[in-house]
Design a protein around this motif. Sequence first.
Motif, PDB file in Angstrom:
ATOM      1  N   ASP A 159       0.712  -1.012  -0.110  1.00 40.22           N
ATOM      2  CA  ASP A 159      -0.114  -0.110  -0.068  1.00 40.22           C
ATOM      3  C   ASP A 159       0.775   1.151   0.053  1.00 40.22           C
ATOM      4  N   LEU A 160       2.030   1.206   0.842  1.00 44.82           N
ATOM      5  CA  LEU A 160       2.642   2.354   0.917  1.00 44.82           C
ATOM      6  C   LEU A 160       3.529   2.375  -0.479  1.00 44.82           C
ATOM      7  N   GLY A 161       3.985   1.428  -1.388  1.00 46.07           N
ATOM      8  CA  GLY A 161       4.514   1.559  -2.295  1.00 46.07           C
ATOM      9  C   GLY A 161       3.582   2.064  -3.572  1.00 46.07           C
ATOM     10  N   ARG A 162       2.483   1.659  -3.293  1.00 43.78           N
ATOM     11  CA  ARG A 162       1.468   2.499  -4.352  1.00 43.78           C
ATOM     12  C   ARG A 162       1.366   4.059  -4.059  1.00 43.78           C
ATOM     13  N   CYS A 196       9.458  11.481   2.859  1.00 47.56           N
ATOM     14  CA  CYS A 196       8.903  11.387   4.215  1.00 47.56           C
ATOM     15  C   CYS A 196       7.625  12.312   4.528  1.00 47.56           C
ATOM     16  N   GLU A 197       7.093  13.037   3.640  1.00 46.56           N
ATOM     17  CA  GLU A 197       5.891  13.433   3.757  1.00 46.56           C
ATOM     18  C   GLU A 197       4.779  12.489   3.867  1.00 46.56           C
ATOM     19  N   ILE A 198       5.068  11.051   3.236  1.00 46.04           N
ATOM     20  CA  ILE A 198       4.056  10.040   3.444  1.00 46.04           C
ATOM     21  C   ILE A 198       3.919   9.609   4.584  1.00 46.04           C
ATOM     22  N   LYS A 199       2.869   9.340   5.561  1.00 45.32           N
ATOM     23  CA  LYS A 199       2.629   8.967   6.704  1.00 45.32           C
ATOM     24  C   LYS A 199       3.085   7.357   6.693  1.00 45.32           C
ATOM     25  N   GLY A 200       4.095   6.962   7.465  1.00 44.20           N
ATOM     26  CA  GLY A 200       4.560   5.525   7.330  1.00 44.20           C
ATOM     27  C   GLY A 200       6.276   5.571   6.885  1.00 44.20           C
ATOM     28  N   ILE A 201       6.530   6.275   6.116  1.00 42.60           N
ATOM     29  CA  ILE A 201       7.725   6.505   5.405  1.00 42.60           C
ATOM     30  C   ILE A 201       8.763   7.369   6.121  1.00 42.60           C
TER      31      ILE A 201
END
Length: 230
Positions: free
Chosen positions: A50-53, A75-80
């Motif tokens: 999901d994070l990859g997508r 890093c703006e993506i939650k979980g990254i």
Amino acid sequence: MQVQKTTIPHWSEDDRPREKMMFKGRNSLSDAELIAILIGTGTGNKSAVDLGREILLLTNGDLYEFGKLRLSQLCEIKGIGKSKAVSILAALELGRRRKESRIQKRPKITSSERAFREFRPHFTDLSHEEFFVMYLNRANQLIRIKQLSIGGVSGTYVDAKIIFKYGIDMGASAVILAHNHPSRNLKPSEEDKRITKKIKQFGELIEMPVLDHLIIADNGYFSFSDQELL
């Protein structure tokens, strides 16, 4: 007692890309699944896939533009976090270096276009200015391309003494300069002309001539030599 065998559909989604690669090969994985392997685990109710997508959506799935992503954007993506973002950037850098290392034989630089082809991989995906120097032997064969400075969006500083110190250490006979314009404007600035003239004069003093200075952008290049500005 019979032990129940766990099948792939019962594994966590984070594990599936790894198993898929082992059983079906790397070509069977989607871009999102490859990214999932790099980041390792998901977060909360999101799997690594999901994070990859979600990461791919930053560039609408365009892998060329994906290569230009920066640490802060990932890093703006939650979980990254920084650790996962760095893993992704490291993989992208390995890909670039692999492409650069394909040519083993020293190429002979006979034109601005040939020099541009050698320089171009070093300027891929940059959003700031960098300055590189190509060192050549007496036969105009490439010895090495070396980064001399990293600047900002509108400029970078370069020291002529450092350029020729490296050249002397390598036993170079000539140099070709190159820097990029992130703005895609290929026209040399007055500062570009001033620096080129200064470095050229320095090279003449120590008999290591400057053969050309290229300004490189996504849309092509400008050659000082071709335009008779050297």
